[in-house]
Write an enzyme that holds these catalytic residues in place. Structure first.
Site, mmCIF file in Angstrom:
data_model
loop_
_atom_site.group_PDB
_atom_site.id
_atom_site.type_symbol
_atom_site.label_atom_id
_atom_site.label_comp_id
_atom_site.label_asym_id
_atom_site.label_seq_id
_atom_site.Cartn_x
_atom_site.Cartn_y
_atom_site.Cartn_z
ATOM 1 N N ASN A 102 56.202 23.279 37.661
ATOM 2 C CA ASN A 102 55.382 24.313 37.039
ATOM 3 C C ASN A 102 55.102 23.890 35.604
ATOM 4 O O ASN A 102 55.871 23.131 35.009
ATOM 5 C CB ASN A 102 56.156 25.637 36.985
ATOM 6 C CG ASN A 102 56.018 26.445 38.267
ATOM 7 O OD1 ASN A 102 55.043 26.303 39.009
ATOM 8 N ND2 ASN A 102 56.996 27.298 38.516
ATOM 9 N N LYS A 194 46.800 26.236 37.873
ATOM 10 C CA LYS A 194 48.149 26.650 38.295
ATOM 11 C C LYS A 194 48.945 27.118 37.086
ATOM 12 O O LYS A 194 49.670 28.107 37.149
ATOM 13 C CB LYS A 194 48.833 25.471 38.995
ATOM 14 C CG LYS A 194 50.304 25.671 39.318
ATOM 15 C CD LYS A 194 50.516 26.666 40.436
ATOM 16 C CE LYS A 194 51.919 27.231 40.501
ATOM 17 N NZ LYS A 194 52.978 26.280 40.679
ATOM 18 N N ASN A 212 56.249 39.275 42.927
ATOM 19 C CA ASN A 212 54.899 38.946 42.442
ATOM 20 C C ASN A 212 53.869 40.055 42.716
ATOM 21 O O ASN A 212 53.056 40.386 41.865
ATOM 22 C CB ASN A 212 54.409 37.643 43.093
ATOM 23 C CG ASN A 212 55.258 36.449 42.701
ATOM 24 O OD1 ASN A 212 56.064 36.538 41.794
ATOM 25 N ND2 ASN A 212 55.074 35.328 43.371
#
Ligand code: PAF
Length: 315
Positions: A102, A194, A212
């Site tokens: 990430n 992303k 989420n």
């Protein structure tokens, strides 16, 4: 294919279990005791109401692995440097290493570490939650993109004309086992897309302690998500990065597709681990400084997550 997964976290376990369907999979864990335990107990993947157990070759010794066709680097951003260095005996002959972190923190270190091998950057929107060592729940699927590093990050090493071929094969191998993956010519816009998805989702889910999907149900969170992403998109624009999708729409889509997933940042916080806030919202803040862009929402998110990290104590 012979595939090496580096790091048995949520994403690593998910990919290892999925790929073991029709590939020879090895898992590299820096923790000797856990590696032995995982080798004996197997990895458990829960998906679509079913649990499957996968017995794989798990080791803490990269020398044992031998030649691999594909290595997937699934460790946290802050561990990239150490993981590549210790996995090097297995990586130096690997046909391709794909880094699936990430954020953008790893872009600073990989070009230097991987000069002599074929390597690629990847962005995945798979939702995976680790509920115990080697026990992963697949809670939603989104697209994955992989691409060779742009010229500014080093490009292909001399004498390795097959990097592109290995990249195409990697995309095919992942897609075949239900991780839809596209090999793209320009990975930077995908990485930033992303990144902005993570900018919008991860800190807020960690702060709100929610899955989420809950971000979409709470108007205040939905507003903050939009504001954090808009700030990040401005930085991307100033840096000349052409986002290829609307990042807010993408973040909303990921929230919907991985609604019950706990973001990796929330999982880190709950486990008492340092989060990736510095590689996500923190990295965007650091880029915005010299551009003279104020990012009040991201600043507040970073401050709050750092405070939560301090309060929870680190392992
Ligand atoms: O960091 C994460 O958790 C993941 O990148 C994502 C896609 C937001 C799913 O939870």
């Amino acid at each position: 294919m012979k595939v090496l997964i580096i790091g048995p976290g949520a994403l690593g376990c998910l990919l290892a279990a999925k790929l073991s369907r029709n590939n020879e999979v090895w898992v590299l864990d820096h923790d000797l005791a856990r590696a032995a335990w995982l080798a004996a107990a197997g990895l458990v993947l829960a998906e679509g109401g079913q649990e499957t157990r996968h017995f794989l070759r798990v080791t803490a010794e990269p020398e044992q692995v031998g030649l691999v066709d594909l290595a997937l680097l699934c460790v946290k951003s802050r561990m990239v440097e150490g993981a590549v260095a210790s996995a090097w005996p297995a990586l130096r002959e690997a046909a391709l290493l794909v880094a699936l972190q990430n954020g953008i923190g790893h872009l600073d270190v990989l070009p230097r570490l991987c000069r002599s091998i074929c390597w690629a950057l990847g962005a995945t929107n798979q939702g995976a939650t680790l509920v115990g060592p080697g026990q992963v729940q697949h809670r939603g699927s989104g697209p994955t993109w992989i691409g060779l590093p742009p010229r500014q990050f080093g490009g292909e090493p001399a004498g390795r004309p097959s990097c592109r071929q290995s990249l195409l094969l990697a995309a095919e191998t992942l897609s075949e086992v239900g991780i839809p993956t596209e090999a793209v010519a320009d990975i930077l816009p995908r990485l930033w897309n992303k990144l902005l998805v993570n900018v919008g989702i991860n800190a807020l889910t960690a702060i709100n302690n929610c899955p989420n999907g809950a971000l979409l149900d709470d108007p205040e969170s939905a507003e903050l998500m939009a504001a954090a992403i808009a700030e990040g998109a401005l930085v991307a624009k100033k840096l000349g990065i052409k986002l290829d999708r609307d990042p807010l729409a993408a973040a909303r889509a990921v929230c919907g597709a991985t609604a019950t997933n706990l973001s990796s940042m929330l999982q880190d916080l709950r486990a008492g681990r340092p989060t990736e806030i510095e590689a996500i919202n923190g990295a965007v803040l650091r880029l915005a400084g010299p551009l003279g862009l104020p990012l009040p929402v991201n600043e507040a998110l970073v401050r709050k997550v750092r405070e939560l990290e301090r309060n929870q104590g680190r392992k």
